[in-house]
Write an enzyme that holds these catalytic residues in place. Structure first.
Site, PDB file in Angstrom:
ATOM      1  N   GLU A 228       0.889  -1.170   0.000  1.00 31.82           N
ATOM      2  CA  GLU A 228       0.000   0.000   0.000  1.00 31.82           C
ATOM      3  C   GLU A 228       0.921   1.214   0.000  1.00 31.82           C
ATOM      4  O   GLU A 228       1.484   1.571   1.033  1.00 31.82           O
ATOM      5  CB  GLU A 228      -0.894  -0.001   1.248  1.00 31.82           C
ATOM      6  CG  GLU A 228      -1.791  -1.224   1.381  1.00 31.82           C
ATOM      7  CD  GLU A 228      -2.950  -1.230   0.406  1.00 31.82           C
ATOM      8  OE1 GLU A 228      -3.189  -0.199  -0.265  1.00 31.82           O
ATOM      9  OE2 GLU A 228      -3.613  -2.266   0.285  1.00 31.82           O
ATOM     10  N   CYS A 262      -2.215   9.473   2.626  1.00 31.34           N
ATOM     11  CA  CYS A 262      -1.947   8.878   1.304  1.00 31.34           C
ATOM     12  C   CYS A 262      -3.044   9.257   0.327  1.00 31.34           C
ATOM     13  O   CYS A 262      -2.796   9.383  -0.869  1.00 31.34           O
ATOM     14  CB  CYS A 262      -1.813   7.369   1.425  1.00 31.34           C
ATOM     15  SG  CYS A 262      -3.222   6.581   2.208  1.00 31.34           S
TER      16      CYS A 262
HETATM   17  P1  NAD Z   1       8.466   4.765   4.710  1.00 29.63           P
HETATM   18  O1  NAD Z   1       8.474   3.955   3.459  1.00 29.63           O
HETATM   19  O2  NAD Z   1       9.612   5.644   4.994  1.00 29.63           O
HETATM   20  O3  NAD Z   1       8.344   3.789   5.979  1.00 29.63           O
HETATM   21  C1  NAD Z   1       7.283   2.893   6.143  1.00 29.63           C
HETATM   22  C2  NAD Z   1       7.727   1.775   7.071  1.00 29.63           C
HETATM   23  O4  NAD Z   1       8.743   1.006   6.441  1.00 29.63           O
HETATM   24  C3  NAD Z   1       8.323   2.255   8.392  1.00 29.63           C
HETATM   25  O5  NAD Z   1       7.887   1.399   9.409  1.00 29.63           O
HETATM   26  C4  NAD Z   1       9.820   2.101   8.162  1.00 29.63           C
HETATM   27  O6  NAD Z   1      10.566   1.941   9.339  1.00 29.63           O
HETATM   28  C5  NAD Z   1       9.860   0.854   7.319  1.00 29.63           C
HETATM   29  N1  NAD Z   1      11.051   0.679   6.497  1.00 29.63           N
HETATM   30  C6  NAD Z   1      11.902   1.617   6.010  1.00 29.63           C
HETATM   31  N2  NAD Z   1      12.864   1.045   5.255  1.00 29.63           N
HETATM   32  C7  NAD Z   1      12.610  -0.289   5.252  1.00 29.63           C
HETATM   33  C8  NAD Z   1      13.241  -1.428   4.630  1.00 29.63           C
HETATM   34  N3  NAD Z   1      14.307  -1.304   3.863  1.00 29.63           N
HETATM   35  N4  NAD Z   1      12.690  -2.653   4.816  1.00 29.63           N
HETATM   36  C9  NAD Z   1      11.589  -2.794   5.574  1.00 29.63           C
HETATM   37  N5  NAD Z   1      10.957  -1.778   6.194  1.00 29.63           N
HETATM   38  C10 NAD Z   1      11.455  -0.530   6.032  1.00 29.63           C
HETATM   39  O7  NAD Z   1       7.092   5.557   4.704  1.00 29.63           O
HETATM   40  P2  NAD Z   1       6.586   6.640   5.784  1.00 29.63           P
HETATM   41  O8  NAD Z   1       7.343   7.897   5.600  1.00 29.63           O
HETATM   42  O9  NAD Z   1       6.540   6.011   7.135  1.00 29.63           O
HETATM   43  O10 NAD Z   1       5.065   6.832   5.306  1.00 29.63           O
HETATM   44  C11 NAD Z   1       4.663   7.750   4.358  1.00 29.63           C
HETATM   45  C12 NAD Z   1       4.388   7.061   3.034  1.00 29.63           C
HETATM   46  O11 NAD Z   1       3.431   6.041   3.203  1.00 29.63           O
HETATM   47  C13 NAD Z   1       3.795   8.005   2.007  1.00 29.63           C
HETATM   48  O12 NAD Z   1       4.377   7.734   0.757  1.00 29.63           O
HETATM   49  C14 NAD Z   1       2.325   7.609   1.991  1.00 29.63           C
HETATM   50  O13 NAD Z   1       1.640   7.912   0.810  1.00 29.63           O
HETATM   51  C15 NAD Z   1       2.410   6.153   2.224  1.00 29.63           C
HETATM   52  N6  NAD Z   1       1.143   5.653   2.741  1.00 29.63           N
HETATM   53  C16 NAD Z   1       0.376   4.867   1.941  1.00 29.63           C
HETATM   54  C17 NAD Z   1      -0.849   4.417   2.400  1.00 29.63           C
HETATM   55  C18 NAD Z   1      -1.719   3.538   1.567  1.00 29.63           C
HETATM   56  O14 NAD Z   1      -2.640   2.961   2.125  1.00 29.63           O
HETATM   57  N7  NAD Z   1      -1.512   3.401   0.279  1.00 29.63           N
HETATM   58  C19 NAD Z   1      -1.286   4.784   3.667  1.00 29.63           C
HETATM   59  C20 NAD Z   1      -0.476   5.592   4.444  1.00 29.63           C
HETATM   60  C21 NAD Z   1       0.742   6.022   3.975  1.00 29.63           C
END
Ligand code: NAD
Length: 509
Positions: A228, A262
């Protein structure tokens, strides 16, 4: 940290690779008993969870606000309410949706067999979640995984660990065994370790960049994934839209959770005949917004989560300004309120050459662009690498629905924004770079189970007609059988039936 004040709420060590493996092993050991308990008993646990959450709603909402910054009103509506209703959906529907399902056979050759679909839990589902909806995202996914009989290991965002621990304590007190739902606090490295551990599926919500990294690692061992990811949702205001309603929606849709949603409005396209009037209305409404700490019950827009996010928003606005956009209101930090505050901003005369119309901004900015006809609006909306959701504003519902079919997105709302996330029955997910798979509702629950097809032959003493012992006669009988089932002409079908009949008396090996 509290993003509004900078106050440190608690410090954690990130879970190490060894801890991750231990936690996953404990989850695996506990899962079988949880699965054997049966759906009805697990639904009873969800009911208890729902009761406890309803009782603690204000406490949970305040915990969300303290760590994620959003106004308490939003913590209640976009987080607690969403989770209470997701629990309601599963309580009412999980038994029916997870039940075995008969699969009737159409092919005459397989009529003497009965098939059924059996839905089995994956085992251990890893959930990796972001900070922007720190309660509703992991909770809705975890509830679906748990009711289907999985154990869950959650790796929440490093910016919102306390909310995840609150979710854990609610689930445990409702009767989910300790090892069946566990939380691993940590950053990206902990998340990466979870992907490498012996989980059976990963449900990831976060940025496109991280999603792609996870998909690449998962591909190595064909670990099933739900991704997502980000969005750049367009809002299309058609020439027959109600400007007052649509401008209120644009302001709320762009600034809810300080734009860190998002599904928030990241691109707004307005028919040229309404453009100036629409802009004036948006500016008037933005002026009235109360920007302050989320715990203040008057708050409407809170802080951004951290400085990195703030700088990204600033860069996008600066780039737009340098390329000729007009800043009608906002366009700067709000240091009097706190280091992470940014003023709600309305931009006019933006173009697709600007970063603000191509990249996810994730901040309180509403960029508005004019269009001349519906075809152009659809083209602009689809001109994006993202495809999470979109909205169309019109007084003509049929026109809205017609246009909705032409938009490349997982969800299209006609005359509303963002609220699709709170419709527990609706599948949530994107197309293009916005992701793979679905959360919520029936399709979100289907993501939490493996489909097994069980086929039972009704005549175990009979050899199948298609087994060995071929020959010219058999080929002719098969041609006749194919005529009988698929010829368009009735006469050919009847002739085929007569010629095929001998096949049942055929001698096989
Ligand atoms: P992010 O990708 O930086 O982090 C998300 C999660 O992934 C965190 O828990 C982080 O610690 C973890 N993570 C980071 N690197 C990783 C790796 N290499 N392997 C595994 N896990 C890892 O995103 P964010 O800044 O926390 O969230 C914002 C983003 O999320 C925006 O792009 C937003 O649009 C998206 N988002 C999407 C939805 C949806 O339902 N489509 C909902 C909410 C947020």
């Amino acid at each position: 940290m509290n993003p509004a004040t900078g106050e440190v709420l608690r410090e954690f060590e990130c879970a190490s690779e060894v801890e991750v493996r231990t936690v996953v092993a404990r989850a695996r050991a506990a899962q079988a008993t949880w699965a054997e308990m049966g759906v009805r008993k697990r639904i009873a646990v969800l009911r208890e969870f729902q009761r406890k959450l309803q009782e603690k709603k204000s406490e949970v909402a305040e915990a969300i606000t303290r760590e994620a910054g959003k106004p308490v009103a939003e913590a209640l509506t976009t987080e607690v309410l969403v989770v209470l209703d997701a629990a309601r959906f599963l309580i009412d529907n999980a038994y029916r949706l997870l039940r075995d399902e008969p699969i009737p056979h159409g092919n005459l050759a397989t009529k003497l067999k009965r098939g059924r679909l059996v839905r089995e839990p994956y085992g251990v589902v890893g959930i990796i979640s972001p900070w922007n909806y720190p309660f509703s995202i992991p909770a809705t996914e975890a509830l679906a995984a748990l009711v289907a009989g999985n154990a869950v290991v959650l790796k929440p965002s490093e910016f919102t660990s306390l909310v995840a621990l609150e979710l854990k304590s609610l689930l445990h007190s409702a009767g989910v065994p300790q090892d069946v739902f566990q939380v691993l606090v940590g950053d990206g490295a902990t998340g990466a370790a979870l992907i490498r551990a012996e989980i059976d599926k990963v449900v990831f919500t976060g940025s496109v960049a991280t999603g792609k990294r996870i998909a690449a690692v998962a591909a190595e061992r064909l670990l099933p994934v739900v991704l997502e990811l980000g969005g750049k949702d367009p809002m299309l205001v058609l020439d027959d839209a109600d400007v007052d309603v649509a401008s209120s929606a644009a302001v709320w849709g762009a600034f809810v959770n300080a734009g860190q949603t998002c599904l928030s409005i990241e691109r707004c396209y307005v028919h040229r005949s309404l453009y100036e009037e629409f802009l004036r209305a948006c500016v008037e409404k933005t002026k009235k917004l109360i920007v302050t700490h989320g715990l203040d019950h008057n708050a409407e827009v809170g802080p951004l989560i951290h400085q990195r996010q703030l700088r990204l928003v600033e860069e996008h606005v600066e780039d737009a300004k340098a390329c000729g956009a007009r800043i009608l209101i906002g366009g700067s930090r709000f240091p009097e309120m706190g280091a992470n505050f940014y003023r709600p901003t309305v931009l006019a005369d933006v173009t697709h050459a600007m970063r603000i119309m191509r990249e996810e901004t994730f901040g309180p900015v509403l960029p508005v662009m004019a269009f001349d006809n519906d075809d152009e609006a659809v083209c602009l909306a689809n001109n994006s690498e993202y495809g999470l959701a979109a909205s169309i504003w019109t007084r003509n519902r049929e026109r809205g629905e017609r246009l909705a079919r032409r938009i490349q997105a997982g969800t299209v709302m006609v005359n509303d924004v963002v609220s699709c996330f709170g419709i527990s029955e609706a599948p949530h997910g994107g197309v293009k770079s916005s992701g793979v798979g679905r959360a919520h509702g029936r399709f979100g629950l289907e993501e939490m189970v493996r489909l097994k097809y069980v086929d039972v032959d009704l005549l175990p003493g009979m050899k199948k007609v298609w087994w060995y012992g071929y020959g010219m006669k058999f080929s002719q009988q098969m041609e006749a059988f194919l005529d009988m089932q698929f010829a368009r002409n009735l006469g050919t079908r009847l002739g085929g039936a007569i010629r095929a009949i001998g096949v049942v008396r055929r001698k096989q090996l």
